[in-house]
Design a protein around this motif. Structure first.
Motif, short mmCIF file in Angstrom:
data_model
loop_
_atom_site.label_atom_id
_atom_site.label_comp_id
_atom_site.label_asym_id
_atom_site.label_seq_id
_atom_site.Cartn_x
_atom_site.Cartn_y
_atom_site.Cartn_z
N MET A 1 8.16 2.10 0.02
CA MET A 1 7.76 3.27 -0.72
C MET A 1 6.25 3.44 -0.60
O MET A 1 5.49 2.50 -0.86
CB MET A 1 8.17 3.08 -2.18
N PRO A 2 5.79 4.63 -0.22
CA PRO A 2 4.34 4.83 -0.07
C PRO A 2 3.63 4.85 -1.42
O PRO A 2 4.21 5.21 -2.44
CB PRO A 2 4.25 6.20 0.62
N PHE A 58 -10.76 10.19 -4.09
CA PHE A 58 -9.33 9.93 -4.01
C PHE A 58 -9.08 8.52 -4.52
O PHE A 58 -9.83 7.60 -4.20
CB PHE A 58 -8.83 10.04 -2.57
N ILE A 59 -8.02 8.36 -5.32
CA ILE A 59 -7.64 7.04 -5.80
C ILE A 59 -6.21 6.75 -5.36
O ILE A 59 -5.40 7.67 -5.19
CB ILE A 59 -7.77 6.91 -7.33
N GLN A 60 -5.93 5.47 -5.14
CA GLN A 60 -4.62 5.05 -4.64
C GLN A 60 -4.05 3.96 -5.53
O GLN A 60 -4.79 3.12 -6.04
CB GLN A 60 -4.76 4.52 -3.21
#
Length: 79
Positions: A1-2, A58-60
């Motif tokens: 799952m990304p 951007f946050i991941q």
């Protein structure tokens, strides 16, 4: 799952190696048929303390870093 990636604005950088990011989402209200803006704040890990208030980033998703931090800063939105 990304892993999820969100875009937001830094609203606080007072903590060491941590930034608070405000992420805004828009959706259509089911009854009023009006576009509604909703925001949420996320604490994200910033290893080098390079991002300041007002920066678009951007946050991941990541594994838990602390009690509240589950996101890391991946890149500046300008880059």
């Amino acid at each position: 799952m990304p892993k999820r990636v969100l875009q937001g604005v830094v609203v606080s950088d007072k903590n060491d190696k941590t930034v608070v990011v405000k992420v805004e989402r828009r959706y259509s209200h089911p009854l009023l048929k009006k576009t509604v803006r909703q925001s949420k704040k996320y604490k994200a890990h910033d290893e080098s303390n390079q991002f300041k208030i007002g920066d678009q980033i951007f946050i991941q998703e990541s594994k838990p870093i602390s009690k509240d931090k589950r996101w890391i800063v991946v890149k500046d939105s300008v880059a």
